[in-house]
Design a protein around this motif. Structure first.
Motif, PDB file in Angstrom:
ATOM      1  N   ASP A 262     -10.303 -10.897  -2.100  1.00 35.75           N
ATOM      2  CA  ASP A 262     -10.529  -9.437  -2.158  1.00 35.75           C
ATOM      3  C   ASP A 262     -10.059  -8.868  -3.582  1.00 35.75           C
ATOM      4  O   ASP A 262     -10.187  -7.732  -3.887  1.00 35.75           O
ATOM      5  CB  ASP A 262     -10.140  -8.645  -1.285  1.00 35.75           C
ATOM      6  N   HIS A 263      -8.838  -9.640  -4.227  1.00 35.77           N
ATOM      7  CA  HIS A 263      -8.119  -9.314  -5.421  1.00 35.77           C
ATOM      8  C   HIS A 263      -8.249 -10.207  -6.258  1.00 35.77           C
ATOM      9  O   HIS A 263      -8.421 -11.420  -6.654  1.00 35.77           O
ATOM     10  CB  HIS A 263      -6.669  -9.151  -4.906  1.00 35.77           C
TER      11      HIS A 263
ATOM     12  N   GLY B 172      -8.064  -0.022   2.296  1.00 31.82           N
ATOM     13  CA  GLY B 172      -9.278  -0.010   2.970  1.00 31.82           C
ATOM     14  C   GLY B 172      -9.908  -1.584   3.110  1.00 31.82           C
ATOM     15  O   GLY B 172      -9.226  -2.570   2.715  1.00 31.82           O
TER      16      GLY B 172
ATOM     17  N   GLN C 195     -10.866   2.461   9.698  1.00 31.24           N
ATOM     18  CA  GLN C 195     -10.703   2.021   8.194  1.00 31.24           C
ATOM     19  C   GLN C 195     -12.072   2.312   7.630  1.00 31.24           C
ATOM     20  O   GLN C 195     -13.294   1.985   8.219  1.00 31.24           O
ATOM     21  CB  GLN C 195     -10.343   0.533   8.367  1.00 31.24           C
ATOM     22  N   SER C 196     -12.070   2.659   6.286  1.00 30.82           N
ATOM     23  CA  SER C 196     -13.341   2.639   5.619  1.00 30.82           C
ATOM     24  C   SER C 196     -13.029   1.889   4.134  1.00 30.82           C
ATOM     25  O   SER C 196     -12.153   1.258   4.163  1.00 30.82           O
ATOM     26  CB  SER C 196     -13.597   3.910   5.295  1.00 30.82           C
ATOM     27  N   GLU C 197     -13.851   2.000   3.084  1.00 27.42           N
ATOM     28  CA  GLU C 197     -13.952   1.258   1.932  1.00 27.42           C
ATOM     29  C   GLU C 197     -12.381   1.204   1.415  1.00 27.42           C
ATOM     30  O   GLU C 197     -11.682   0.379   0.974  1.00 27.42           O
ATOM     31  CB  GLU C 197     -14.881   1.806   1.024  1.00 27.42           C
ATOM     32  N   GLU C 198     -11.843   2.497   1.268  1.00 26.00           N
ATOM     33  CA  GLU C 198     -10.612   2.664   0.479  1.00 26.00           C
ATOM     34  C   GLU C 198      -9.332   3.477   1.570  1.00 26.00           C
ATOM     35  O   GLU C 198      -8.386   3.670   0.952  1.00 26.00           O
ATOM     36  CB  GLU C 198     -10.907   3.658  -0.583  1.00 26.00           C
ATOM     37  N   HIS C 199      -9.833   3.513   2.724  1.00 26.57           N
ATOM     38  CA  HIS C 199      -8.766   4.408   3.455  1.00 26.57           C
ATOM     39  C   HIS C 199      -8.559   3.429   4.697  1.00 26.57           C
ATOM     40  O   HIS C 199      -9.345   2.985   5.361  1.00 26.57           O
ATOM     41  CB  HIS C 199      -9.257   5.595   3.813  1.00 26.57           C
TER      42      HIS C 199
ATOM     43  N   GLY D   1       0.808  -1.358  -0.161  1.00 30.38           N
ATOM     44  CA  GLY D   1       0.248   0.059  -0.146  1.00 30.38           C
ATOM     45  C   GLY D   1       0.686   1.132   0.065  1.00 30.38           C
ATOM     46  O   GLY D   1       2.174   1.154   0.093  1.00 30.38           O
TER      47      GLY D   1
ATOM     48  N   LYS E 123     -11.836  -3.167   1.469  1.00 32.92           N
ATOM     49  CA  LYS E 123     -12.128  -3.696   0.183  1.00 32.92           C
ATOM     50  C   LYS E 123     -11.111  -4.541  -0.395  1.00 32.92           C
ATOM     51  O   LYS E 123     -10.879  -5.284  -1.351  1.00 32.92           O
ATOM     52  CB  LYS E 123     -12.506  -2.684  -0.822  1.00 32.92           C
ATOM     53  N   SER E 124      -9.733  -4.197   0.396  1.00 34.12           N
ATOM     54  CA  SER E 124      -8.714  -5.054  -0.193  1.00 34.12           C
ATOM     55  C   SER E 124      -7.818  -5.635   0.988  1.00 34.12           C
ATOM     56  O   SER E 124      -6.859  -6.452   0.616  1.00 34.12           O
ATOM     57  CB  SER E 124      -7.500  -3.807  -0.539  1.00 34.12           C
TER      58      SER E 124
ATOM     59  N   ASP F 299      -3.684   3.529   1.565  1.00 28.76           N
ATOM     60  CA  ASP F 299      -4.917   3.417   0.616  1.00 28.76           C
ATOM     61  C   ASP F 299      -5.420   1.739   0.697  1.00 28.76           C
ATOM     62  O   ASP F 299      -5.862   1.164  -0.272  1.00 28.76           O
ATOM     63  CB  ASP F 299      -4.215   3.332  -0.625  1.00 28.76           C
TER      64      ASP F 299
END
Length: 366
Positions: free
Chosen positions: A339-340, A279, A305-309, A263, A281-282, A277
């Motif tokens: 997730d990837h 979040g 933590q949030s979706e992208e942060h 990241g 989602k990853s 970066d």
């Protein structure tokens, strides 16, 4: 340079899943060395979901596999795996998909789980006596997720399975994923207690003149215990990539990190906080914070933590200017990989290839 650093990371966007093949192979070799017979290994592929890692295992002599989805089963067949257990009871359309899989890949022997008579009868209707499906009776040994208790009811059901056209009972499946005590002695005692009814059921089946059932037991946490039993198949999975959670909880297993997340710092909030970066989602988000630990920033502690942060506290934010690349070990690697859509392959500090996470999808072709 530290083992994980990448000289050409500047050419690649983040967040990015990283695979280190030499370390993956070392983990495979260590697993094989940890058991008396490689044919007792039935590795679970939920952790990696890639053709290339499956092929590394096949090339190392691991020929039996376990999976949880039709896509994972198809990936294994595509890799040339000769023996695949769908460790999941197929329900509804999954039965038809499994039957189609059997037809599409005749060089792979497939099997699945059942834990009740009605599902077994429905499954038998999708197969024939000339082309049956092998089944394992799924046993509940304390996880209370799926399975039937290993008692006389299970014995009676196993006998009934033998009478159903299109079904061939092969053995017993006992997943003890609820056992994760850090102390090996405690873990061993709990595992042995959970396994005792399974062994008794197997003995009862043989006492009725039936063939000795194949027993598939355990996961990575209980692998060292089940590996000491004679004859049974063991199903570790996380070992291949390893993660921060297993390294902390199961220190007797010397596997090494073989998959990381890269990241970048995208913002310096203040003197004591940075934002990365990565979040949810990853990286696997089912665990409480921290969900990742940074090898080159051990003082970075995730606080939100949030979706992208991902916001982290640090001792001195000036040490992490915007653009700094961080290399992180997930707390839980299995859902992180899912997730990837691809993993970057690292050899000698250089990204040299990409591997598709082909089985992260629910469907490949069937």
């Amino acid at each position: 340079m530290e083992w994980y650093t990448i000289s050409n990371i500047g050419q690649y966007d983040t967040p990015a899943l990283l695979f280190y093949p030499e370390r993956i192979q070392a983990n495979i070799d260590l697993l094989i060395a940890s058991i008396d017979d490689v044919q007792r290994l039935r590795v679970h592929v939920k952790t990696f979901k890639t053709l290339e890692i499956a092929q590394l295992m096949l090339n190392s002599g691991i020929l039996k596999f376990k999976c949880a989805t039709i896509a994972e089963a198809e990936m294994l067949a595509m890799a040339g795996a000769p023996d695949v257990l769908l460790a999941y009871q197929p329900v509804g359309p999954k039965m038809g998909r499994l039957a189609a899989l059997v037809q599409a890949y005749p060089d792979t022997t497939f099997s699945c789980l059942v834990d009740n008579e009605n599902t077994a009868l429905a499954l038998s209707a999708h197969f024939t006596a000339d082309n049956p499906i092998g089944v394992y009776l799924d046993l509940n040994v304390g996880m209370d997720r799926t399975g039937i208790l290993p008692d006389k009811t299970a014995l009676d059901l196993y006998v009934k399975l033998r009478q159903m056209p299109g079904i061939v009972p092969l053995g017993l499946h006992a997943y003890d994923g609820h056992i994760h005590e850090q102390d090996l002695a405690k873990r061993t005692a709990i595992t042995n207690k959970a396994y005792a009814p399974v062994a008794a059921l197997a003995a009862a089946l043989e006492a009725q003149g039936l063939p000795a059932p194949i027993i598939v037991a355990g996961g990575t946490p209980t692998f060292p215990i089940h590996a000491q039993r004679k004859g049974i198949e063991c199903s570790p999975g996380t070992f291949v990539c390893w993660d921060a959670g297993y390294k902390k909880n199961f220190p007797e297993q010397p596997f090494q990190y073989a998959a990381l997340l890269a990241g970048r710092v995208i913002s310096v909030v203040n003197n004591a906080h940075i934002t990365v970066d990565i979040g949810y989602k990853s990286v696997a988000a089912e665990k409480p914070l921290p969900r990742i630990y940074f090898l080159n920033a051990p003082d970075a502690v995730p606080v939100s933590q949030s979706e992208e942060h991902l916001v982290c506290t640090v001792n001195d934010a000036a040490q992490y200017p915007v653009g700094t690349v961080l290399y992180g070990v997930p707390q839980h690697i299995c859902p992180t990989v899912a997730d990837h859509d691809q993993g970057l392959v690292v050899a000698e500090h250089t990204i040299t290839d990409t591997w598709a996470i082909i089985a992260r999808n629910r469907c490949i072709t069937l």
